[in-house]
Write a protein that holds these residues in place. Sequence first.
Motif, PDB file in Angstrom:
ATOM      1  N   SER A 253       1.011  -1.185   0.005  1.00  0.00           N
ATOM      2  CA  SER A 253       0.084   0.086  -0.033  1.00  0.00           C
ATOM      3  C   SER A 253       0.905   1.098  -0.141  1.00  0.00           C
ATOM      4  N   LEU A 254       1.891   1.137  -1.073  1.00  0.00           N
ATOM      5  CA  LEU A 254       2.779   2.371  -0.991  1.00  0.00           C
ATOM      6  C   LEU A 254       2.025   3.560  -2.060  1.00  0.00           C
ATOM      7  N   ASP A 255       2.205   4.585  -1.943  1.00  0.00           N
ATOM      8  CA  ASP A 255       1.879   5.518  -2.870  1.00  0.00           C
ATOM      9  C   ASP A 255       3.164   5.912  -4.038  1.00  0.00           C
ATOM     10  N   SER A 256       3.094   5.521  -4.760  1.00  0.00           N
ATOM     11  CA  SER A 256       4.589   5.559  -5.750  1.00  0.00           C
ATOM     12  C   SER A 256       4.676   7.106  -5.855  1.00  0.00           C
ATOM     13  N   SER A 257       3.501   7.826  -6.110  1.00  0.00           N
ATOM     14  CA  SER A 257       3.632   9.156  -6.514  1.00  0.00           C
ATOM     15  C   SER A 257       4.255  10.196  -5.292  1.00  0.00           C
ATOM     16  N   ALA A 258       4.506   9.519  -4.220  1.00  0.00           N
ATOM     17  CA  ALA A 258       5.016  10.191  -3.034  1.00  0.00           C
ATOM     18  C   ALA A 258       6.356  10.084  -2.949  1.00  0.00           C
ATOM     19  N   ILE A 259       6.906   9.049  -3.895  1.00  0.00           N
ATOM     20  CA  ILE A 259       8.517   8.468  -3.727  1.00  0.00           C
ATOM     21  C   ILE A 259       9.329   9.551  -4.797  1.00  0.00           C
ATOM     22  N   ASP A 260      10.276   9.956  -4.175  1.00  0.00           N
ATOM     23  CA  ASP A 260      11.317  10.566  -5.101  1.00  0.00           C
ATOM     24  C   ASP A 260      12.467  10.003  -4.862  1.00  0.00           C
ATOM     25  N   LEU A 261      13.171   9.468  -5.879  1.00  0.00           N
ATOM     26  CA  LEU A 261      14.322   8.822  -5.859  1.00  0.00           C
ATOM     27  C   LEU A 261      15.478   9.808  -6.346  1.00  0.00           C
ATOM     28  N   VAL A 262      16.401  10.114  -5.308  1.00  0.00           N
ATOM     29  CA  VAL A 262      17.317  11.127  -5.506  1.00  0.00           C
ATOM     30  C   VAL A 262      18.578  10.729  -6.226  1.00  0.00           C
ATOM     31  N   ALA A 263      19.110   9.522  -5.736  1.00  0.00           N
ATOM     32  CA  ALA A 263      20.454   8.855  -6.165  1.00  0.00           C
ATOM     33  C   ALA A 263      20.253   7.732  -5.927  1.00  0.00           C
ATOM     34  N   LEU A 264      21.450   6.957  -6.532  1.00  0.00           N
ATOM     35  CA  LEU A 264      21.565   5.355  -6.234  1.00  0.00           C
ATOM     36  C   LEU A 264      23.001   5.369  -5.788  1.00  0.00           C
ATOM     37  N   ASP A 265      23.337   4.846  -4.469  1.00  0.00           N
ATOM     38  CA  ASP A 265      24.458   4.478  -4.023  1.00  0.00           C
ATOM     39  C   ASP A 265      25.022   3.150  -4.490  1.00  0.00           C
ATOM     40  N   VAL A 266      26.330   3.205  -4.911  1.00  0.00           N
ATOM     41  CA  VAL A 266      26.816   2.110  -5.586  1.00  0.00           C
ATOM     42  C   VAL A 266      27.986   1.478  -4.677  1.00  0.00           C
ATOM     43  N   TYR A 267      28.041   0.363  -4.231  1.00  0.00           N
ATOM     44  CA  TYR A 267      28.882  -0.401  -3.305  1.00  0.00           C
ATOM     45  C   TYR A 267      29.418  -1.409  -3.776  1.00  0.00           C
ATOM     46  N   LYS A 268      30.506  -1.849  -3.547  1.00  0.00           N
ATOM     47  CA  LYS A 268      31.289  -3.085  -3.733  1.00  0.00           C
ATOM     48  C   LYS A 268      31.667  -3.822  -2.532  1.00  0.00           C
ATOM     49  N   THR A 269      31.244  -5.054  -2.677  1.00  0.00           N
ATOM     50  CA  THR A 269      31.528  -5.826  -1.380  1.00  0.00           C
ATOM     51  C   THR A 269      32.851  -6.283  -1.253  1.00  0.00           C
ATOM     52  N   ASN A 270      33.208  -6.890  -0.051  1.00  0.00           N
ATOM     53  CA  ASN A 270      34.546  -7.494  -0.015  1.00  0.00           C
ATOM     54  C   ASN A 270      34.658  -8.660  -1.082  1.00  0.00           C
ATOM     55  N   ALA A 271      33.572  -9.258  -1.310  1.00  0.00           N
ATOM     56  CA  ALA A 271      33.478 -10.399  -2.314  1.00  0.00           C
ATOM     57  C   ALA A 271      33.539  -9.817  -3.729  1.00  0.00           C
ATOM     58  N   GLY A 272      33.471  -8.612  -3.928  1.00  0.00           N
ATOM     59  CA  GLY A 272      33.436  -8.172  -5.340  1.00  0.00           C
ATOM     60  C   GLY A 272      32.233  -7.899  -5.912  1.00  0.00           C
ATOM     61  N   LYS A 273      31.191  -8.112  -5.328  1.00  0.00           N
ATOM     62  CA  LYS A 273      29.838  -7.856  -5.853  1.00  0.00           C
ATOM     63  C   LYS A 273      29.226  -6.462  -5.634  1.00  0.00           C
ATOM     64  N   ILE A 274      28.448  -6.261  -6.730  1.00  0.00           N
ATOM     65  CA  ILE A 274      28.105  -4.530  -6.731  1.00  0.00           C
ATOM     66  C   ILE A 274      26.631  -4.542  -6.352  1.00  0.00           C
ATOM     67  N   GLU A 275      26.516  -3.827  -4.988  1.00  0.00           N
ATOM     68  CA  GLU A 275      25.036  -3.594  -4.691  1.00  0.00           C
ATOM     69  C   GLU A 275      24.609  -2.237  -4.636  1.00  0.00           C
ATOM     70  N   ILE A 276      23.318  -1.901  -4.964  1.00  0.00           N
ATOM     71  CA  ILE A 276      22.886  -0.670  -5.042  1.00  0.00           C
ATOM     72  C   ILE A 276      21.963  -0.213  -3.852  1.00  0.00           C
ATOM     73  N   THR A 277      21.931   0.892  -3.173  1.00  0.00           N
ATOM     74  CA  THR A 277      20.942   1.166  -2.159  1.00  0.00           C
ATOM     75  C   THR A 277      20.453   2.439  -2.865  1.00  0.00           C
ATOM     76  N   LEU A 278      19.079   2.795  -2.212  1.00  0.00           N
ATOM     77  CA  LEU A 278      18.498   3.987  -3.029  1.00  0.00           C
ATOM     78  C   LEU A 278      18.496   5.066  -1.831  1.00  0.00           C
ATOM     79  N   ASP A 279      18.520   6.385  -2.717  1.00  0.00           N
ATOM     80  CA  ASP A 279      18.515   7.485  -1.811  1.00  0.00           C
ATOM     81  C   ASP A 279      17.178   8.086  -2.130  1.00  0.00           C
ATOM     82  N   ILE A 280      16.168   7.831  -1.232  1.00  0.00           N
ATOM     83  CA  ILE A 280      14.922   8.188  -1.185  1.00  0.00           C
ATOM     84  C   ILE A 280      14.277   9.268  -0.464  1.00  0.00           C
ATOM     85  N   ASP A 281      13.499  10.139  -1.026  1.00  0.00           N
ATOM     86  CA  ASP A 281      12.774  11.116   0.064  1.00  0.00           C
ATOM     87  C   ASP A 281      11.325  10.925  -0.639  1.00  0.00           C
ATOM     88  N   LEU A 282      10.485  11.159   0.746  1.00  0.00           N
ATOM     89  CA  LEU A 282       9.097  10.984   0.657  1.00  0.00           C
ATOM     90  C   LEU A 282       8.397  12.303   0.773  1.00  0.00           C
TER      91      LEU A 282
END
Length: 134
Positions: free
Chosen positions: A105-134
Motif C-alpha cells: 500500500s505504497l503511494d508511488s507518486s509520493a516517492i522521489d528517487l534522488v540517487a543510487l549509491d553503488v557499493y562493492k562488497t569485499n567479495a567483489g559484488k556490486i550492490e545498490i542502495t536507494l537514496d529516497i525522499d518522501l
Amino acid sequence: MNTAPQEFQSPKNLVNIITLNVRATRTVGDDGIIPWINIGRGNEEILNLIDAEEIVIHENEITVFIDYPLANPASFNLFSSIGFSRKLLLIEIREQFLIFSETESLDSSAIDLVALDVYKTNAGKIEITLDIDL
C-alpha cells in the motif's frame, strides 16, 4: 526477490553515487533541472532524464536493496550483458516499486528517487542502495 536480513550485513565500500537529473516539464528550478525522479511519474520523467543512456555500472550483475519506505527490506538481482544505464536502472527499480505499491500500500507518486549509491562488497559484488525522499 530476497528478503534475508543477513545480506545487508556484508562489509562494503562506496564506489559511486549515480545522480538522477531530469529536465523540468512542470515546474522550473534554478536551471530547469530537477535533481530527482518521481517514481509515480517515472515513465514521463525517464523520457526527460539527463544522460539516460550513459552506462553508469559496467558490471553484468548487481543487487538492488530497498529498505525505506518498505516495512520489510527487500532485494532483487539484475543482469545485463552490456552493463547498466541510468534509464535501465530506473525502469527496473520503478517496476519493483509498482509491485510494492500493490503489496505494501505504497503511494508511488509520493516517492522521489534522488540517487543510487553503488557499493562493492569485499567479495567483489556490486550492490545498490536507494537514496529516497518522501
